[in-house]
Structures are given as C-alpha cells and as structure tokens.
Design a protein around this motif. Structure first.
Motif, short mmCIF file in Angstrom:
data_model
loop_
_atom_site.label_atom_id
_atom_site.label_comp_id
_atom_site.label_asym_id
_atom_site.label_seq_id
_atom_site.Cartn_x
_atom_site.Cartn_y
_atom_site.Cartn_z
N ILE A 1 -0.94 99.34 -19.76
CA ILE A 1 -1.29 98.13 -20.50
C ILE A 1 -0.06 97.27 -20.75
N SER A 2 1.05 97.91 -21.13
CA SER A 2 2.30 97.18 -21.37
C SER A 2 2.77 96.48 -20.09
N ALA A 3 2.72 97.20 -18.95
CA ALA A 3 3.14 96.62 -17.68
C ALA A 3 2.21 95.47 -17.29
N PHE A 4 0.91 95.62 -17.56
CA PHE A 4 -0.06 94.58 -17.21
C PHE A 4 0.20 93.30 -18.00
N ILE A 5 0.56 93.43 -19.27
CA ILE A 5 0.86 92.25 -20.10
C ILE A 5 2.07 91.51 -19.54
N ILE A 6 3.09 92.26 -19.13
CA ILE A 6 4.26 91.62 -18.52
C ILE A 6 3.87 90.94 -17.21
N GLY A 7 2.97 91.58 -16.45
CA GLY A 7 2.49 90.98 -15.21
C GLY A 7 1.77 89.66 -15.46
N LEU A 8 0.96 89.61 -16.51
CA LEU A 8 0.26 88.37 -16.85
C LEU A 8 1.24 87.25 -17.17
N TYR A 9 2.32 87.61 -17.85
CA TYR A 9 3.34 86.61 -18.17
C TYR A 9 3.91 85.99 -16.90
N PHE A 10 4.23 86.84 -15.91
CA PHE A 10 4.83 86.31 -14.68
C PHE A 10 3.81 85.55 -13.84
N ILE A 11 2.54 85.91 -13.93
CA ILE A 11 1.50 85.12 -13.25
C ILE A 11 1.47 83.71 -13.83
N SER A 12 1.59 83.63 -15.15
CA SER A 12 1.60 82.31 -15.80
C SER A 12 2.82 81.49 -15.39
N GLN A 13 3.92 82.19 -15.06
CA GLN A 13 5.16 81.51 -14.68
C GLN A 13 5.17 81.10 -13.20
N ARG A 14 4.70 82.01 -12.33
CA ARG A 14 4.86 81.80 -10.88
C ARG A 14 3.55 81.65 -10.12
N GLY A 15 2.42 81.90 -10.78
CA GLY A 15 1.14 81.64 -10.15
C GLY A 15 0.62 82.73 -9.22
N PHE A 16 -0.14 82.29 -8.22
CA PHE A 16 -0.90 83.20 -7.36
C PHE A 16 -0.03 84.16 -6.58
N THR A 17 1.17 83.74 -6.20
CA THR A 17 2.02 84.60 -5.38
C THR A 17 2.34 85.90 -6.10
N ILE A 18 2.66 85.81 -7.38
CA ILE A 18 2.94 87.03 -8.17
C ILE A 18 1.70 87.90 -8.24
N LEU A 19 0.53 87.28 -8.41
CA LEU A 19 -0.72 88.04 -8.43
C LEU A 19 -0.91 88.77 -7.10
N SER A 20 -0.55 88.12 -6.01
CA SER A 20 -0.65 88.74 -4.69
C SER A 20 0.24 89.98 -4.60
N TYR A 21 1.47 89.85 -5.09
CA TYR A 21 2.38 91.00 -5.10
C TYR A 21 1.80 92.14 -5.94
N MET A 22 1.21 91.79 -7.08
CA MET A 22 0.63 92.81 -7.96
C MET A 22 -0.53 93.52 -7.28
#
Length: 352
Positions: A114-135
């Motif tokens: 859950i903690s890692a997922f919250i950090i992931g959401l932050y970076f999605i908000s910063q960098r968009g779809f590309t970060i989601l693709s990496y995730m």
C-alpha cells in the motif's frame, strides 16, 4: 535476537544493494538533466527520496513474498511447518520457527504494498501514463517471477526488473526523459544482476534438480559450462561500456574505471565457483576490494560461509559495477536534448 535484527533478516535487507545501486546509477545519470533543460526545482530532490523509498519497499516486499510463497507451497503440499526444510538454512527461518506467523507476514506485505502504491500514484500524477506503463510492466514481471523458474527464465526476469526496468523507470521519473545511453547502461547493470542469480542457482543446483526448478544451471546441465557463461556475461557488460564510450566519443579511460574496479572481485567469484563444484578445501578470507561482507564472522560460525562468501562476491560485483559507473556518469554523462516516445528507431541510431 532483537526485533530490529529479526525484521532485517525476515525482509533479507542484505540484498537491498541489488536495487539501491542501480537507482544510484539512474540518479547520477539524471542529476545533470535539470540543469541542461533548465527545470531544476526542489521537487527533483523530493522525487529522488520518494523514489528510493518506493524501490526499497517493492524490493523488500518481493523478498518476503518469495519466502511466503515457498512456505505456503510446502504447507499446501501437506508438509507440517516444523518439517519444512530448505537447502539454505536461513531461508524463511523466522517464519519456520514461528517468530513471525503467516498472518503477521501477510500484514507486513500488505502494508508495504500500500505504501509503495501511494508513492506510485504520486509519480503518475507527476509524469503521467509512462510511469503507469512502467508500473504495469513491473507488476507483470513480479507476478510472473514465482513461476518463471518452471521455464528457466527466473534469472532473466530478475535481471530485467533490477536492470532495464528499474533504471529506465527511475530516470524517467526523475527527468521525464528517455536516454539511449541510460538504456544501454541498464542492460549492463541487469546482466550483473543476472550473474548474481545464476551464481545463487548454481549453488542450489542439486536442490533445484530435486524440486524440478528449471534454472539456467539446470537447463545447461553442466556446472562448468554455467561458470563459463557467467564469465561471458561479465565480459558482455564490459563490452557495453566500451561500446557506449566509442559511440559517444567519451574517453575510453573513463569507462575503463568500472571495469578495472570489478576485475578482482569478478575473477575471485569465477575461481571460487570452480572451487565450489570441485569441493576443494577453500579458505574464506574477505579482502577489502571484494566489497563489504557484513556479519561474515558470525556467518562462518553458523556454517554458512561456503554459500554466503560466493553470494557476497556476486552481489558486490554488481554493486561495485553500478556505483563506480554512477560516479563516472556523474562526471561524464550528458543527457539527450530531445526524445519523442513514439520513435522506435533510437536503438538502431544509437548502435549503428
């Protein structure tokens, strides 16, 4: 043992350099980018800290989940908890001796995810779809890893996760850019990670044969050939550094530094693996240039030196390679001026 030491053993924190060192490489490559593109702000350093925390959380989750699955598989096969016996006596030891119950392990796993997922959401908000693709790619690879040994792909999967995926995702998260030089460095780094996994599999060869795991040494069915292949992979990493130097006109002497710094530990690793398969009476004497071997005297007393000495050598080979290369990149790396993500011919442009 105190609770802090117990938790470190449970999460196998000694393996963290496998992910932290590649992150440092990505960080040192990315740190010049804000100055080149004129976008330096305080968020760069905040992002670096959050990204490191997220990487550590994901890595430790993977470690614990691997042990959890192995114990659960044994229990599902009808083996009582107190009769489960792994070849590596330290594997899941704190679960098997009931220091941590499976329920507690599940709570720890969920909390870290859950903690890692919250950090992931932050970076999605910063960098968009590309970060989601990496995730998404990370989730797919991590989900595939538990069964990858059935197909002889476990070493490749881990090398991909801790090499190209981690480094390129980190670089993009910090800069919003993609750089072909970073891509090549990430392959070299991933190869060094695969060397660690293959070394581990070689030492677990008999156990893996008994349990039907199809690791690379099992598929090759020849321990000497496996060691030769490890040597070949190390040379490939060295070649990639030389190729990058040649392609970008950077002084070869600069990129020779990581090679020179890793030759002693790489040579010792190869020789110690030959000793391992020939069952020679070997003295386990750490040297400063082999890298840090934590708690080694305690490990020797517990009878695990034969395994951990070689594990440390393989691990430290990757650490030294990444850290020295990171220092070189901090001095020599220049980011690309522009990259369009829809262009797929960048590899051909880079190599040829």
């Amino acid at each position: 043992m105190d609770m802090n030491k117990n938790l470190k053993e449970l999460l196998r924190t000694y393996s963290l350099p496998m992910s932290v060192a590649p992150f440092i490489l990505a960080l040192c490559c990315s740190i010049k980018t804000p100055f080149v593109f004129g976008i330096l702000d305080n968020s760069f350093f905040l992002n670096a800290i959050l990204l490191l925390i997220g990487i550590i959380l994901i890595h430790l989750t993977g470690n614990l989940f691997d042990d959890y699955l192995d114990v659960k598989s044994a229990l599902d096969a009808g083996i009582p908890l107190n009769e489960i016996n792994f070849k590596n006596k330290k594997k899941a030891r704190l679960i098997l001796n009931k220091t941590y119950s499976l329920k507690t392990v599940e709570i720890i796993l969920i909390s870290m995810l859950i903690s890692a997922f919250i950090i992931g959401l932050y970076f999605i908000s910063q960098r968009g779809f590309t970060i989601l693709s990496y995730m998404i790619i990370a989730v797919i690879l991590c989900s595939f890893y538990p069964i990858s040994s059935k197909y002889g792909l476990s070493e490749i999967v881990i090398g991909a996760i801790f090499g190209p995926l981690l480094i390129n995702a980190s670089y993009f998260a910090l800069t919003g850019q993609f750089d072909p030089k970073v891509f090549v460095f990430s392959i070299a780094s991933g190869i060094m990670t695969s060397v660690l996994l293959i070394t581990h599999s070689l030492m677990d060869y008999e156990y893996d044969v008994e349990t039907g795991k199809k690791t690379l040494p099992v598929l090759l069915n020849n321990k000497n050939l496996t060691i030769n292949f490890i040597s070949f992979l190390i040379l490939i990493s060295y070649f990639l550094l030389t190729l990058t130097s040649y392609r970008y006109g950077v002084s070869r002497l600069i990129f020779i530094i990581p090679i020179l710094c890793t030759i002693p530990v790489g040579y010792k690793l190869i020789m110690s693996l030959y000793d391992y398969i020939e069952i020679k009476n070997v003295q386990f004497i750490p040297k400063w240039y082999y890298g840090f071997m934590e708690n080694f005297e305690e490990i020797k007393k517990e009878g695990f030196a034969y395994f951990m000495f070689r594990f440390y050598l393989a691990r430290n080979l990757g650490i030294i390679f990444n850290i020295v290369l990171a220092i070189v990149c901090l001095y020599a790396f220049v980011p690309v001026q522009k990259f369009e993500f829809i262009q797929f011919n960048f590899i051909n442009q880079f190599l040829f």
